[in-house]
Design a protein around this motif. Sequence first.
Motif, PDB file in Angstrom:
ATOM      1  N   MET A  89       5.370  12.436  -5.439  1.00 57.42           N
ATOM      2  CA  MET A  89       4.648  13.081  -4.353  1.00 57.42           C
ATOM      3  C   MET A  89       4.543  12.152  -3.150  1.00 57.42           C
ATOM      4  O   MET A  89       4.381  10.944  -3.300  1.00 57.42           O
ATOM      5  N   LYS A  90       4.621  12.749  -1.945  1.00 55.42           N
ATOM      6  CA  LYS A  90       4.404  12.009  -0.703  1.00 55.42           C
ATOM      7  C   LYS A  90       3.396  12.779   0.133  1.00 55.42           C
ATOM      8  O   LYS A  90       3.406  14.013   0.168  1.00 55.42           O
ATOM      9  N   LEU A  91       2.521  12.027   0.808  1.00 55.26           N
ATOM     10  CA  LEU A  91       1.534  12.615   1.700  1.00 55.26           C
ATOM     11  C   LEU A  91       1.815  12.131   3.117  1.00 55.26           C
ATOM     12  O   LEU A  91       2.106  10.949   3.329  1.00 55.26           O
ATOM     13  N   LEU A 127       2.595   9.023   9.536  1.00 52.72           N
ATOM     14  CA  LEU A 127       2.177   7.994   8.591  1.00 52.72           C
ATOM     15  C   LEU A 127       2.411   8.596   7.211  1.00 52.72           C
ATOM     16  O   LEU A 127       1.933   9.694   6.917  1.00 52.72           O
ATOM     17  N   VAL A 128       3.178   7.885   6.367  1.00 53.00           N
ATOM     18  CA  VAL A 128       3.608   8.423   5.074  1.00 53.00           C
ATOM     19  C   VAL A 128       3.070   7.554   3.941  1.00 53.00           C
ATOM     20  O   VAL A 128       3.259   6.338   3.937  1.00 53.00           O
ATOM     21  N   TRP A 148       0.814  -1.219   0.000  1.00 48.99           N
ATOM     22  CA  TRP A 148       0.000   0.000   0.000  1.00 48.99           C
ATOM     23  C   TRP A 148       0.845   1.266   0.000  1.00 48.99           C
ATOM     24  O   TRP A 148       0.325   2.365   0.176  1.00 48.99           O
ATOM     25  N   ASN A 149       2.155   1.132  -0.155  1.00 51.26           N
ATOM     26  CA  ASN A 149       3.095   2.265  -0.164  1.00 51.26           C
ATOM     27  C   ASN A 149       3.036   3.083   1.128  1.00 51.26           C
ATOM     28  O   ASN A 149       3.133   4.298   1.113  1.00 51.26           O
ATOM     29  N   LEU A 150       2.859   2.396   2.245  1.00 51.14           N
ATOM     30  CA  LEU A 150       2.803   3.061   3.547  1.00 51.14           C
ATOM     31  C   LEU A 150       4.080   2.837   4.328  1.00 51.14           C
ATOM     32  O   LEU A 150       4.617   1.724   4.371  1.00 51.14           O
ATOM     33  N   SER A 151       4.566   3.895   4.915  1.00 53.89           N
ATOM     34  CA  SER A 151       5.706   3.807   5.820  1.00 53.89           C
ATOM     35  C   SER A 151       5.432   4.704   7.013  1.00 53.89           C
ATOM     36  O   SER A 151       4.456   5.448   7.047  1.00 53.89           O
ATOM     37  N   GLY A 152       6.293   4.628   7.978  1.00 55.08           N
ATOM     38  CA  GLY A 152       6.135   5.435   9.180  1.00 55.08           C
ATOM     39  C   GLY A 152       7.426   6.127   9.535  1.00 55.08           C
ATOM     40  O   GLY A 152       8.496   5.779   9.027  1.00 55.08           O
TER      41      GLY A 152
END
Length: 143
Positions: free
Chosen positions: A85-87, A77-78, A43-47
């Motif tokens: 782009m990063k949110l 939470l990234v 899910w392209n999630l990192s912390g």
Amino acid sequence: MLVLSLFLTPSFLKAQSDPKYKLGFIPAAIAEVDVAFPIQEKWNLSGQVDLQLVTQGAYTNSNPYAYVQRFVIRPWLVYSGLKHMKLYVSYARNKKYEIEEAGNPEILEKRIIVMGTYMQNMPRGSLFEQVRFETSFLMIRTV
């Protein structure tokens, strides 16, 4: 008339008293540790967790490590699933300690932070643009 006003003006002027405050230099030091880690690659999630410690002196003390002024914990939470782009979204807990000599009250502040970064590839590097929104939703002054 002009000559008369030049002679009368000094009699109406009075000396100002010293202000109740003084400007001065307060030394400070900031230490920060950031740790990033993957959460869910699919899910392209990192912390990321940011820890920040700010210390300071006072007008009478030139030691920047004399007092702990603030301790901040910011977990992020990234999401990086968009091209260039990063949110980011974060909850920050900001504990400010009382420093009587410097007039700092004790405050607990909590914030919600939403941020986005956009990267543009350039011929000799990259250009980053950032948009950030922070709101303080709880501030408790304990003094």
